[in-house]
Design an enzyme around this catalytic site. Structure first.
Site: not given
Ligand SMILES: [Zn+2]
Length: 362
Positions: A63, A179, A214-215, A237
Site C-alpha cells: 500500500h 509502513d 490501507e490505513e 508490509e
Molecule cells: Zn500502518
C-alpha cells in the site's frame, strides 16, 4: 544497498490516505519497462496490461498511503483542527513537525501544538493530552491568513515532515512511512530483479498492485483484488517490530532477522498450504524468516483473502521499529532478504502449483 535511493524517494514522498499522488509519481519513475495503470482510487497496477487469460495470476500487494491527518477546520487564531487518517496516539503526534498541503499542491511546515511547561499546573503535567486537543500551527495569526495567504482549506492532507536517513555503517534506515513504502519498494525491486523478459516467460501472470487507503480500513486493496482477480497474492508490509516488546526467544518481528511470515493477525488467517510453500522456498534459498502469530494489527491480506472466491495470501513483513510515528527504523538487509526470497519463490513456481486454489470435487 542497491535499492537505497528508491527507498529514500518513497519514504520522503507525501501520501496521506486518499492523497497518494507523490508516491504514484515515484512508482511511475521506477516502473522500468513494465506497463503501469492507475484507477479512479489512485490504485496502481504494474504489468496488468499484459495479462494472459490462459495463465493463473499472482498479485504482489503493497500500500502506498501512510498515516496522516486531514484539516478539519480552521479557527479564528489561524490554528488548524485536524482529524486522524489512520492510527495515531497524541503522544506520538504532539510537538512533531508536519507538512500541510495547500491549494496549489505544495506543502508547508506545521507543528502540532503543545502547552509550554511554564503555563502548566502540576496536575496538567501529569495528565496525558487527547488527540482531539492537538491542533496544527503553520505560523499564521488569523484564519484569513491561513486561507488567503497560505491557500490552506478544509479537507487538505497532513503528513509527518521527516526526512530519510541511512547509516551506512550498520545498514539501518530511519525515516517515515516504512509502513508501507518498504512494501512498495519490494514490489518494484522484485520486478526489476526478474526483468521484463523473464516476467513474460513465467508460467503465471505477475501483477504488482499498489493500493491506496490501507490505513483507513484496507480500502484500496478491495478494489485491486476485484480488478486483478488473482489466484494467489503475496502482501508486502512494513510490520511493527517487537524487538523491545518481547524477548529474543519470543520475538517474531525482530530487526535484522529476516522477513516475518504471518500465520494470523486480526484481519486474516493465512493459507497454511501457501505459507508452507513460502517456508520451503526460504529453506531452499537459505533465507531466514520469522514465523509470526499476531493478536492485533492487520494488513491488506484482510481484504484480499476474502475477495472473489477466496484468495490464498502470504504476508511478508519487514520489521519496522516505531510504526505509526515520525521516525521508524528498519534494516536494509530485511528488505533485501524479502526481495530475494520472493524472487527465488517466483522462479520455482509452476502453473500446477496453483491447483490448490481451484474448486475441488470431493
Ligand atoms: Zn500502518
Amino acid at each position: 544497498m542497491k535499492y537505497i535511493q528508491l527507498l529514500e524517494d518513497l519514504s520522503n514522498a507525501y501520501g496521506a490516505p486518499g492523497f497518494e499522488d507523490d508516491v504514484v509519481a515515484v512508482v511511475k519513475a521506477n516502473k522500468g519497462d513494465f506497463t503501469l495503470q492507475e484507477d479512479a482510487m489512485k490504485n496502481l497496477y504494474l504489468n496488468f496490461a499484459e495479462l494472459d487469460p490462459n495463465k493463473p495470476t499472482l498479485m504482489l500487494d503493497s500500500h502506498m498511503d501512510e498515516v496522516g491527518f486531514m484539516v478539519q477546520a480552521i479557527d479564528e487564531n489561524g490554528l488548524l483542527l485536524m482529524q486522524a487518517l489512520g492510527g495515531w496516539t497524541a503522544a506520538s503526534a504532539q510537538s512533531q513537525a508536519f507538512m500541510v498541503r495547500t491549494k496549489d499542491m505544495s506543502y508547508v511546515p506545521a507543528v502540532a501544538t503543545s502547552k509550554p511547561i511554564h503555563f502548566m499546573s502540576a496536575a496538567e503535567r501529569q495528565k496525558p493530552v487527547a488527540l482531539e486537543d492537538l491542533k496544527l500551527d503553520i505560523g499564521a495569526t488569523s484564519r484569513e491568513e491561513v486561507i488567503n495567504d497560505f491557500g490552506i482549506e478544509v479537507g487538505q492532507p497532513v503528513v509527518p515532515a521527516t526526512k530519510f536517513y541511512v547509516n551506512e555503517r550498520n545498514g539501518m534506515m530511519m525515516g517515515k512511512a516504512f509502513d508501507n513504502r518498504l512494501g512498495v519498494a519490494a514490489t518494484l525491486a522484485v520486478f526489476n530483479e526478474l526483468g521484463p523478459d523473464a516476467v513474460k516467460a513465467l508460467p503465471f501472470n505477475l501483477v504488482g498492485a499498489f493500493a491506496t487507503q490501507e490505513e483507513v480500513g484496507l480500502r484500496g486493496a478491495k478494489v485491486t483484488t476485484n480488478r486483478v482477480n488473482p489466484q494467489a497474492a503475496i502482501v508486502f508490509e512494513g510490520t511493527p517490530s517487537d524487538d523491545y516488546a518481547k524477548s529474543a526467544t519470543l520475538g517474531q518481528g525482530r530487526v535484522k532477522q529476516g522477513p516475518q511470515l504471518r500465520y494470523r493477525d486480526s484481519t486474516y488467517i493465512a493459507s497454511d498450504h501457501f505459507n508452507a510453500m513460502i517456508v520451503a522456498a526460504s529453506e531452499k534459498a537459505g533465507i531466514h524468516i520469522q514465523k509470526a502469530v499476531r493478536d492485533g494489527g492487520g494488513t491488506n491480506a484482510g481484504s484480499i483473502h476474502t475477495g472473489h472466491n477466496g484468495v490464498p495470501v502470504a504476508t511478508l513483513g519487514m520489521p519496522t521499529r516505531y510504526a505509526h510515528t515520525h521516525y521508524l527504523i528498519s534494516a536494509y538487509q530485511d528488505f533485501q532478504d524479502t526481495v530475494d526470497l520472493t524472487v527465488a519463490f517466483l522462479k520455482d513456481l509452476t502453473a500446477e502449483d496453483f491447483a490448490f486454489t481451484e474448486l475441488k470435487t470431493l
